[in-house]
Motif scaffolding. Structure first.
Motif, PDB file in Angstrom:
ATOM      1  N   GLU A  26     -13.251  72.594  36.802  1.00 57.97           N
ATOM      2  CA  GLU A  26     -14.046  73.485  37.514  1.00 57.97           C
ATOM      3  C   GLU A  26     -14.275  74.691  37.157  1.00 57.97           C
ATOM      4  N   MET A  27     -15.136  75.309  36.045  1.00 60.30           N
ATOM      5  CA  MET A  27     -15.516  75.777  35.214  1.00 60.30           C
ATOM      6  C   MET A  27     -17.123  75.066  34.915  1.00 60.30           C
ATOM      7  N   MET A  28     -17.078  73.994  34.523  1.00 61.81           N
ATOM      8  CA  MET A  28     -17.919  72.820  33.924  1.00 61.81           C
ATOM      9  C   MET A  28     -19.031  73.016  35.128  1.00 61.81           C
ATOM     10  N   ILE A  29     -18.257  72.606  35.742  1.00 58.50           N
ATOM     11  CA  ILE A  29     -18.999  72.874  37.544  1.00 58.50           C
ATOM     12  C   ILE A  29     -19.513  74.248  38.088  1.00 58.50           C
ATOM     13  N   GLN A  30     -18.689  74.976  37.807  1.00 54.33           N
ATOM     14  CA  GLN A  30     -19.453  75.977  38.294  1.00 54.33           C
ATOM     15  C   GLN A  30     -21.257  76.776  37.022  1.00 54.33           C
ATOM     16  N   GLN A  31     -20.855  76.066  35.668  1.00 46.92           N
ATOM     17  CA  GLN A  31     -21.278  76.553  34.511  1.00 46.92           C
ATOM     18  C   GLN A  31     -22.904  76.090  35.082  1.00 46.92           C
ATOM     19  N   GLN A  32     -22.889  74.406  35.527  1.00 51.16           N
ATOM     20  CA  GLN A  32     -24.133  73.749  35.721  1.00 51.16           C
ATOM     21  C   GLN A  32     -24.516  74.380  36.384  1.00 51.16           C
ATOM     22  N   TRP A  33     -24.473  75.155  37.959  1.00 54.25           N
ATOM     23  CA  TRP A  33     -25.441  75.515  38.281  1.00 54.25           C
ATOM     24  C   TRP A  33     -25.878  76.412  37.945  1.00 54.25           C
ATOM     25  N   TRP A  66     -28.785  74.558  36.107  1.00 49.47           N
ATOM     26  CA  TRP A  66     -30.197  74.361  37.097  1.00 49.47           C
ATOM     27  C   TRP A  66     -30.866  75.096  37.349  1.00 49.47           C
ATOM     28  N   MET A  67     -30.290  76.796  37.244  1.00 47.06           N
ATOM     29  CA  MET A  67     -31.300  78.060  37.685  1.00 47.06           C
ATOM     30  C   MET A  67     -32.505  77.986  36.262  1.00 47.06           C
ATOM     31  N   THR A  68     -31.757  77.515  35.653  1.00 43.77           N
ATOM     32  CA  THR A  68     -32.500  78.145  34.106  1.00 43.77           C
ATOM     33  C   THR A  68     -32.871  77.244  33.329  1.00 43.77           C
ATOM     34  N   ILE A  72     -44.655  69.347  43.581  1.00 48.70           N
ATOM     35  CA  ILE A  72     -43.811  69.787  42.441  1.00 48.70           C
ATOM     36  C   ILE A  72     -43.449  71.482  42.061  1.00 48.70           C
ATOM     37  N   GLY A  73     -44.805  72.735  42.480  1.00 49.54           N
ATOM     38  CA  GLY A  73     -43.937  74.013  42.752  1.00 49.54           C
ATOM     39  C   GLY A  73     -43.007  74.290  43.770  1.00 49.54           C
ATOM     40  N   LEU A  74     -43.339  73.224  45.425  1.00 47.23           N
ATOM     41  CA  LEU A  74     -42.930  73.155  46.429  1.00 47.23           C
ATOM     42  C   LEU A  74     -41.679  73.137  46.655  1.00 47.23           C
ATOM     43  N   ALA A  75     -40.502  71.928  45.625  1.00 48.75           N
ATOM     44  CA  ALA A  75     -39.830  71.278  45.688  1.00 48.75           C
ATOM     45  C   ALA A  75     -39.167  72.131  44.553  1.00 48.75           C
ATOM     46  N   THR A  76     -39.687  72.692  43.430  1.00 49.92           N
ATOM     47  CA  THR A  76     -38.916  73.771  43.118  1.00 49.92           C
ATOM     48  C   THR A  76     -38.267  75.077  44.062  1.00 49.92           C
ATOM     49  N   ALA A  77     -39.259  76.135  44.197  1.00 50.55           N
ATOM     50  CA  ALA A  77     -39.104  76.442  45.106  1.00 50.55           C
ATOM     51  C   ALA A  77     -38.219  76.721  46.288  1.00 50.55           C
ATOM     52  N   LEU A  78     -37.785  75.024  46.468  1.00 51.66           N
ATOM     53  CA  LEU A  78     -36.847  75.154  47.748  1.00 51.66           C
ATOM     54  C   LEU A  78     -35.824  74.328  47.056  1.00 51.66           C
ATOM     55  N   LEU A  79     -35.615  74.183  46.392  1.00 54.71           N
ATOM     56  CA  LEU A  79     -34.365  73.884  45.934  1.00 54.71           C
ATOM     57  C   LEU A  79     -33.932  74.658  44.956  1.00 54.71           C
ATOM     58  N   LEU A  80     -34.110  76.052  44.580  1.00 52.98           N
ATOM     59  CA  LEU A  80     -33.858  77.085  43.786  1.00 52.98           C
ATOM     60  C   LEU A  80     -32.703  77.854  44.521  1.00 52.98           C
ATOM     61  N   PRO A  81     -33.213  77.709  45.558  1.00 52.93           N
ATOM     62  CA  PRO A  81     -31.985  78.913  46.656  1.00 52.93           C
ATOM     63  C   PRO A  81     -30.836  78.369  46.914  1.00 52.93           C
ATOM     64  N   PHE A  82     -31.297  76.839  46.916  1.00 51.12           N
ATOM     65  CA  PHE A  82     -29.811  76.469  46.999  1.00 51.12           C
ATOM     66  C   PHE A  82     -28.765  76.516  45.550  1.00 51.12           C
ATOM     67  N   ALA A 138     -28.995  78.988  43.977  1.00 48.37           N
ATOM     68  CA  ALA A 138     -28.844  79.866  43.650  1.00 48.37           C
ATOM     69  C   ALA A 138     -27.208  80.197  44.637  1.00 48.37           C
ATOM     70  N   LEU A 139     -27.418  80.361  46.364  1.00 50.43           N
ATOM     71  CA  LEU A 139     -25.795  79.730  46.740  1.00 50.43           C
ATOM     72  C   LEU A 139     -24.845  79.423  46.386  1.00 50.43           C
ATOM     73  N   ALA A 140     -25.253  78.015  45.551  1.00 51.39           N
ATOM     74  CA  ALA A 140     -24.324  77.272  45.038  1.00 51.39           C
ATOM     75  C   ALA A 140     -23.263  78.296  44.210  1.00 51.39           C
ATOM     76  N   ALA A 141     -24.072  79.038  42.990  1.00 58.05           N
ATOM     77  CA  ALA A 141     -23.788  79.659  41.739  1.00 58.05           C
ATOM     78  C   ALA A 141     -22.992  80.474  42.775  1.00 58.05           C
ATOM     79  N   ILE A 142     -23.456  81.589  43.601  1.00 57.87           N
ATOM     80  CA  ILE A 142     -22.792  82.307  44.409  1.00 57.87           C
ATOM     81  C   ILE A 142     -21.695  82.269  44.966  1.00 57.87           C
ATOM     82  N   ALA A 143     -21.588  80.956  45.522  1.00 55.21           N
ATOM     83  CA  ALA A 143     -20.256  80.688  46.105  1.00 55.21           C
ATOM     84  C   ALA A 143     -19.934  80.216  45.085  1.00 55.21           C
ATOM     85  N   ALA A 144     -19.736  79.874  43.871  1.00 57.10           N
ATOM     86  CA  ALA A 144     -18.596  78.971  42.876  1.00 57.10           C
ATOM     87  C   ALA A 144     -18.505  80.766  41.781  1.00 57.10           C
TER      88      ALA A 144
END
Length: 82
Positions: free
Chosen positions: A3-10, A13-15, A35-45, A47-53
């Motif tokens: 679980e800690m490895m999965i949590q650290q994974q987010w 990814w954000m970095t 590429i910038g648009l795809a990155t801007a759309l992926l980063l909030p997801f 971040a939300l996964a990191a917050i949930a973790a």
């Protein structure tokens, strides 16, 4: 431990996602807008996964390069950091 490895994974990814996107956009300038648009759309997801973790199990820390804290960079997730 898993679980800690999965949590650290987010946090990894954000970095690495913006860094990798910048390198790819530099190498492919015609596609930089998408590429910038795809990155801007992926980063909030990420971040939300990191917050949930972090809300499920707060407190893991990642040491960049396995250096100790006074010499290296340590990223820690808790309620105030997010």
């Amino acid at each position: 431990m898993t679980e800690m490895m999965i949590q650290q994974q987010w946090f990894v990814w954000m970095t690495l996602l913006p860094l990798g996107a910048a390198v790819v956009a530099f190498l492919m300038p015609r596609q930089a807008r998408w590429i910038g648009l795809a990155t801007a759309l992926l980063l909030p997801f990420c971040a939300l996964a990191a917050i949930a973790a972090a809300l499920n199990q707060p407190g893991p820390a990642i040491s960049a390069g396995n250096w100790p804290t006074p010499l290296g960079i340590s990223l820690r997730s808790d309620g105030l950091a997010l």
